[in-house]
Every structure is written in C-alpha cells, then in structure tokens.
Design a protein around this motif. Structure first.
Motif, PDB file in Angstrom:
ATOM      1  N   ILE A   1     -20.767 -79.694  28.374  1.00  0.00           N
ATOM      2  CA  ILE A   1     -20.824 -79.302  29.874  1.00  0.00           C
ATOM      3  C   ILE A   1     -21.678 -77.989  29.483  1.00  0.00           C
ATOM      4  N   GLU A   2     -22.421 -77.468  30.566  1.00  0.00           N
ATOM      5  CA  GLU A   2     -23.594 -76.897  30.994  1.00  0.00           C
ATOM      6  C   GLU A   2     -22.835 -76.021  31.672  1.00  0.00           C
ATOM      7  N   ILE A   3     -23.296 -74.345  31.499  1.00  0.00           N
ATOM      8  CA  ILE A   3     -22.397 -73.289  32.475  1.00  0.00           C
ATOM      9  C   ILE A   3     -23.597 -72.742  32.250  1.00  0.00           C
ATOM     10  N   HIS A   4     -24.142 -72.577  33.571  1.00  0.00           N
ATOM     11  CA  HIS A   4     -25.596 -71.655  34.355  1.00  0.00           C
ATOM     12  C   HIS A   4     -24.722 -70.379  35.054  1.00  0.00           C
ATOM     13  N   PRO A   5     -25.090 -69.412  34.269  1.00  0.00           N
ATOM     14  CA  PRO A   5     -24.706 -67.885  34.977  1.00  0.00           C
ATOM     15  C   PRO A   5     -25.561 -67.195  36.047  1.00  0.00           C
ATOM     16  N   HIS A   6     -26.823 -68.346  36.131  1.00  0.00           N
ATOM     17  CA  HIS A   6     -27.570 -67.375  37.753  1.00  0.00           C
ATOM     18  C   HIS A   6     -27.913 -66.680  37.144  1.00  0.00           C
ATOM     19  N   ARG A   7     -28.276 -65.812  35.884  1.00  0.00           N
ATOM     20  CA  ARG A   7     -28.717 -64.520  35.424  1.00  0.00           C
ATOM     21  C   ARG A   7     -29.445 -64.525  34.630  1.00  0.00           C
ATOM     22  N   GLU A   8     -30.664 -63.862  35.515  1.00  0.00           N
ATOM     23  CA  GLU A   8     -31.996 -63.645  34.630  1.00  0.00           C
ATOM     24  C   GLU A   8     -32.057 -63.019  33.774  1.00  0.00           C
ATOM     25  N   GLY A   9     -32.863 -63.813  32.050  1.00  0.00           N
ATOM     26  CA  GLY A   9     -32.596 -63.005  31.044  1.00  0.00           C
ATOM     27  C   GLY A   9     -31.680 -63.894  30.224  1.00  0.00           C
TER      28      GLY A   9
ATOM     29  N   PHE B   1     -27.948 -73.688  20.460  1.00  0.00           N
ATOM     30  CA  PHE B   1     -27.954 -71.742  20.297  1.00  0.00           C
ATOM     31  C   PHE B   1     -27.895 -71.876  21.700  1.00  0.00           C
ATOM     32  N   VAL B   2     -28.128 -70.383  22.287  1.00  0.00           N
ATOM     33  CA  VAL B   2     -28.495 -69.621  23.473  1.00  0.00           C
ATOM     34  C   VAL B   2     -28.789 -68.515  23.332  1.00  0.00           C
ATOM     35  N   LYS B   3     -29.908 -67.946  24.459  1.00  0.00           N
ATOM     36  CA  LYS B   3     -29.858 -66.809  24.443  1.00  0.00           C
ATOM     37  C   LYS B   3     -29.327 -65.864  25.112  1.00  0.00           C
ATOM     38  N   THR B   4     -28.992 -64.754  24.695  1.00  0.00           N
ATOM     39  CA  THR B   4     -28.055 -64.523  25.700  1.00  0.00           C
ATOM     40  C   THR B   4     -29.215 -62.788  25.647  1.00  0.00           C
ATOM     41  N   ASN B   5     -30.164 -62.846  25.133  1.00  0.00           N
ATOM     42  CA  ASN B   5     -30.182 -61.020  24.777  1.00  0.00           C
ATOM     43  C   ASN B   5     -29.678 -60.024  25.014  1.00  0.00           C
ATOM     44  N   ARG B   6     -28.563 -59.913  25.279  1.00  0.00           N
ATOM     45  CA  ARG B   6     -27.050 -59.343  25.225  1.00  0.00           C
ATOM     46  C   ARG B   6     -27.106 -58.693  26.628  1.00  0.00           C
ATOM     47  N   ILE B   7     -27.070 -59.921  27.067  1.00  0.00           N
ATOM     48  CA  ILE B   7     -27.013 -58.932  28.844  1.00  0.00           C
ATOM     49  C   ILE B   7     -25.893 -59.263  29.242  1.00  0.00           C
ATOM     50  N   GLU B   8     -24.755 -57.797  28.958  1.00  0.00           N
ATOM     51  CA  GLU B   8     -23.974 -58.183  29.722  1.00  0.00           C
ATOM     52  C   GLU B   8     -23.186 -58.190  30.740  1.00  0.00           C
ATOM     53  N   PRO B   9     -21.919 -58.907  31.883  1.00  0.00           N
ATOM     54  CA  PRO B   9     -20.908 -59.728  30.494  1.00  0.00           C
ATOM     55  C   PRO B   9     -21.103 -60.960  29.810  1.00  0.00           C
ATOM     56  N   GLU B  10     -22.427 -61.580  30.403  1.00  0.00           N
ATOM     57  CA  GLU B  10     -22.218 -62.525  30.127  1.00  0.00           C
ATOM     58  C   GLU B  10     -22.365 -63.071  28.213  1.00  0.00           C
ATOM     59  N   HIS B  11     -23.011 -62.088  27.934  1.00  0.00           N
ATOM     60  CA  HIS B  11     -22.991 -62.178  26.627  1.00  0.00           C
ATOM     61  C   HIS B  11     -21.481 -62.280  26.056  1.00  0.00           C
ATOM     62  N   SER B  12     -20.418 -61.099  26.526  1.00  0.00           N
ATOM     63  CA  SER B  12     -19.504 -61.690  25.827  1.00  0.00           C
ATOM     64  C   SER B  12     -18.283 -62.315  26.186  1.00  0.00           C
ATOM     65  N   ILE B  13     -18.917 -62.792  28.042  1.00  0.00           N
ATOM     66  CA  ILE B  13     -18.001 -63.997  28.263  1.00  0.00           C
ATOM     67  C   ILE B  13     -18.150 -65.249  27.384  1.00  0.00           C
TER      68      ILE B  13
END
Length: 91
Positions: A39-47, A60-72
């Motif tokens: 399953i792929e989850i696409h947040p549509h958030r740059e970075g 692995f997934v690169k979140t760049n600690r962008i919140e709230p996506e990193h915590s989600i």
C-alpha cells in the motif's frame, strides 16, 4: 534536512491493515494506491516522500522531519504492531 525512517514489516492481518490505512489516509486528505502486497500513502506535501508499506519487506521514507507528516508516518508504522511485526529506526 534529510531525515529518513527505515522500517521492516511482516503483516499477518493484511486485509484489516490496508482497510484501516485507506480509511485513515483518506480522512487526512492523503491518497492511496493498494496492491496485493503493498500500500502506498501519498500525502501530497512537498519535501515528504510517499510511504510504501509492503506485506513482507523493508523500506525507507524521507520525511525531512516535516510535520505533521513525520509524526503521522511514525504512528502508521508503529500501528503495524497490531497487525503483525514492525521494526524501525531513524536517522
């Protein structure tokens, strides 16, 4: 910048897990792509990269600690323990 979450999954209750993930993702305004074993989850958030979870595998997934996506993403990944086994680390 450049924060990454690494994970390994083994999900025994796959149907239940993917149904919950689709429900949660859509409630958050994210889109999903669901296959037989992923399953792929696409947040549509740059970075923030899309989160791809396989029934059995590593990722692995690169979140760049962008919140709230990193915590989600962390919540999503840790929730796998209710449906199977997950291990994860961050750098």
């Amino acid at each position: 910048m450049g924060h990454t979450i690494y994970y390994k999954t083994s999900i025994s209750k796959w149907e239940e897990f993917t149904e919950l993930m689709e429900r949660v993702a859509h409630a958050l305004g994210y889109s999903t792509i669901r296959g037989s074993f992923f399953i792929e989850i696409h947040p549509h958030r740059e970075g923030v990269e899309s989160l791809r979870i396989e029934k059995e595998g590593e990722g692995f997934v690169k979140t760049n600690r962008i919140e709230p996506e990193h915590s989600i993403y962390l919540l999503i990944l840790y929730s796998i323990s209710s449906f199977g086994v997950v291990s994860l680390s961050e750098d």
